[in-house]
Scaffold this active site. Structure first.
Site, PDB file in Angstrom:
ATOM      1  N   TYR A 321       0.857  -1.187   0.000  1.00 52.11           N
ATOM      2  CA  TYR A 321       0.000   0.000   0.000  1.00 52.11           C
ATOM      3  C   TYR A 321       0.897   1.242   0.000  1.00 52.11           C
ATOM      4  O   TYR A 321       1.768   1.401   0.849  1.00 52.11           O
ATOM      5  CB  TYR A 321      -0.879  -0.031   1.249  1.00 52.11           C
ATOM      6  CG  TYR A 321      -2.053   0.932   1.293  1.00 52.11           C
ATOM      7  CD1 TYR A 321      -2.168   2.005   0.421  1.00 52.11           C
ATOM      8  CD2 TYR A 321      -3.067   0.753   2.238  1.00 52.11           C
ATOM      9  CE1 TYR A 321      -3.249   2.870   0.482  1.00 52.11           C
ATOM     10  CE2 TYR A 321      -4.154   1.618   2.312  1.00 52.11           C
ATOM     11  CZ  TYR A 321      -4.230   2.676   1.430  1.00 52.11           C
ATOM     12  OH  TYR A 321      -5.305   3.543   1.501  1.00 52.11           O
ATOM     13  N   CYS A 322       0.676   2.131  -0.961  1.00 56.36           N
ATOM     14  CA  CYS A 322       1.376   3.418  -1.024  1.00 56.36           C
ATOM     15  C   CYS A 322       2.887   3.197  -1.087  1.00 56.36           C
ATOM     16  O   CYS A 322       3.388   2.475  -1.930  1.00 56.36           O
ATOM     17  CB  CYS A 322       0.950   4.290   0.142  1.00 56.36           C
ATOM     18  SG  CYS A 322       1.563   5.990   0.086  1.00 56.36           S
ATOM     19  N   VAL A 323       3.638   3.791  -0.156  1.00 53.39           N
ATOM     20  CA  VAL A 323       5.094   3.681  -0.179  1.00 53.39           C
ATOM     21  C   VAL A 323       5.540   2.228  -0.044  1.00 53.39           C
ATOM     22  O   VAL A 323       6.580   1.842  -0.586  1.00 53.39           O
ATOM     23  CB  VAL A 323       5.714   4.558   0.928  1.00 53.39           C
ATOM     24  CG1 VAL A 323       5.275   4.118   2.300  1.00 53.39           C
ATOM     25  CG2 VAL A 323       7.225   4.538   0.867  1.00 53.39           C
TER      26      VAL A 323
END
Length: 587
Positions: A321-323
């Site tokens: 998720y994301c980074v």
């Protein structure tokens, strides 16, 4: 026409002495707050422009001066439109512009023509200012993006809704309550100043492990970077291939395990998956040396190994998720280079990026001046205070995430409402300064991850095109942190088969969208579309959550059904109940 004063709207009866004491206290406390801030000693080496904002304005001024004819033409059009606006207010029965901006939708804005004119004039002027900035010649794309961002911050700050004397809703509340709203708002402000952050919700209404992050499970492994949580199965059998979730370490993992009704983790368990999640440690001095190599080696590679040890499965599904999605892509390339790619059966990316060439407004924060400013913030500390990043993300939507709360909490004096998502949003995490600076420099600024060999992990050159692991890529249509156009690039850059799904809403609501709520929509489209625009052109819209589509994609790759695995009863012993200690560490 002004509404007559009634018993319901008139201020409560207050003795003159009591009223005088109340206003004296209000003024005194306000003055004390201002004095405390005004008399603070600045740091001896303080930089008057630590993030290069003045340098940006100088470039804007130079670009505007270089084409005075365009400036005069814009001013002429603005005066014409302003006169037309005045004329519409002076002409009985004339149609007035409709206001769609939610800052001004309260009835009080339309009850008095002066306030209606004020908001219409502000909206007209702000649009001209933003258009003028967007149409400046002589600025490169990055400088223009910075100029637009900073201009919008100033324009938003100058809204008449943000000031008590120009906000009719605040004035009315002040009259109706005899100033109690301002006193209560000042209490809120002082409490937030003590806490060092702006509160957005009633934080006493939630507690991690009590009514958020409550899906049953056990911590079955931990090291200095993370705790590994294995969740208790709820189905009579489970798929052979487990699922390992990597949330971003710039936030807490329980965004995927809010209330039971919203929990992606609980839902995945109910689909017959053996679910593990990494709960990252809130950075402190003990992990100040951590870099990208650490998050991949001590973090992701270690977690994958422990999941395979716990389950005996030959491979695991993964989510980043994301980074953590960005880092997962690099980890997959590392495993591929080491001949160990078969440890990962599939990779799912939630609103993640690997190509930062079109990363949206966050590009404003990654020039040399910004990086130098962040280095000064973390000098001698080893970690970046999570409240800095929280403020940065809030600035991307300042009207919703800053000024809205200034008005409601500080001027209207409203009580904080309990909202689990805002509680999570306020539960900020520190990050290691070394990792953060290299991430911004090497990925956001220099975009090295998409270059074969542009970065290395533990001495191994990374080439994303070598990754043949099947991938599922989810982007958010209104994502302001990882724009959908950027997220889509993952499906084009990785070498293996990929499915892209565009979800309605943004970085959080686009992901956390349970099927039971029947909210938003998602789009599926051609697998070979070269760009997001081409994908959208051939896409099919579906109502509701994309989660079932993901499960339909994942199930055929998940092996046979096997008896459920109970956390703590396999090779990995239970350390403590979920959600564990790490997620409860606060700053």
């Amino acid at each position: 026409m002004e509404k007559p004063m009634t018993a319901e709207t008139s201020p409560p009866a207050v003795e003159p002495l009591e009223q005088f004491q109340r206003w004296t206290d209000l003024i005194g406390r306000g003055q004390q707050t201002m004095l405390e801030f005004m008399t603070r000693e600045p740091a001896a080496d303080a930089n008057p422009d630590p993030f290069g904002m003045m340098a940006t304005w100088q470039k804007v001024a130079a670009a505007a001066a270089a084409d005075p004819a365009k400036l005069v033409e814009m001013q002429t059009r603005f005066m014409t439109d302003s006169l037309a606006l005045w004329q519409s207010f002076l002409t009985p029965g004339a149609d007035k512009p409709q206001v769609k901006d939610k800052r001004f939708k309260g009835e009080a804005w339309g009850e008095v023509p002066a306030f209606d004119l004020m908001r219409q004039s502000y909206l007209l002027a702000s649009q001209y200012i933003l258009d003028a900035t967007a149409n400046l010649d002589g600025l490169d794309a990055r400088d223009k993006a910075k100029a637009l961002f900073h201009t919008k911050q100033f324009v938003d700050a100058l809204s008449p809704s943000n000031y008590p004397l120009t906000n009719p809703e605040v004035l009315k509340a002040t009259i109706d309550t005899g100033g109690e709203n301002l006193l209560k708002g000042l209490d809120h402000l002082l409490d937030d100043l003590k806490a060092g952050r702006m509160r957005m919700t009633d934080e006493t209404a939630f507690e991690v492990g009590r009514n958020v992050a409550v899906t049953p499970g056990k911590v079955v492994f931990e090291n200095r970077l993370f705790q590994l949580i294995q969740y208790t199965p709820t189905t009579p059998d489970v798929f052979e291939t487990p699922l390992l979730i990597f949330p971003p370490w710039i936030n807490k993992f329980y965004i995927l395990d809010l209330t039971p009704e919203k929990s992606f983790i609980r839902w995945a368990v109910e689909q017959g998956l053996t679910v593990f999640v990494v709960s990252w440690k809130n950075a402190d001095a003990s992990i100040a040396d951590v870099t990208l190599d650490s998050y991949i080696g001590e973090g992701m590679i270690m977690a994958i190994a422990k999941v395979l040890e716990a389950t005996g499965a030959p491979s695991t599904h993964t989510i980043g998720y994301c980074v953590a999605g960005t880092t997962l892509a690099a980890a997959l390339a590392y495993l591929t280079a080491k001949g160990e790619a078969d440890k990962v059966a599939s990779a799912t990316f939630f609103t993640a990026q690997v190509d930062f060439g079109d990363c949206g407004d966050l590009s404003v924060f990654v020039d040399d001046a910004q990086l130098d400013g962040i280095a000064k913030l973390t000098e001698g500390k080893g970690v970046l205070d999570g409240r800095y990043m929280a403020s940065t993300f809030n600035m991307l939507r300042s009207n919703d995430l800053i000024w809205n709360y200034v008005v409601n909490n500080y001027m209207l004096g409203k009580d904080y409402l309990p909202f689990d998502l805002l509680y999570w949003n306020s539960d900020a995490t520190n990050v290691p300064a070394l990792w953060h600076q290299s991430y911004l420099r090497d990925l956001y600024r220099d975009n090295k991850l998409i270059e074969p060999g542009g970065i290395s992990v533990a001495g191994v050159p990374i080439d994303l095109s070598t990754v043949m692991t099947p991938s599922y890529v989810q982007g958010g249509k209104e994502d302001h942190i990882a724009p959908a156009r950027s997220a889509y690039r993952i499906s084009r850059i990785l070498g293996g088969p990929s499915r892209f799904v565009l979800a309605g809403s943004g970085h959080i609501a686009g992901v956390v969208n349970p099927p039971s709520q029947m909210k938003y929509q998602h789009w599926t489209g051609p697998a070979d579309a070269p760009t997001l625009d081409a994908f959208v052109e051939g896409a099919t819209e579906h109502k509701g959550s994309w989660w079932p589509d993901w499960m339909a994609w994942l199930a055929p790759q998940s092996g046979a059904k096997v008896p459920p695995r109970v956390p703590g009863e396999g090779p990995l012993q239970a350390i403590e109940d979920a959600p564990g200690r790490y997620v409860k560490e606060r700053i």
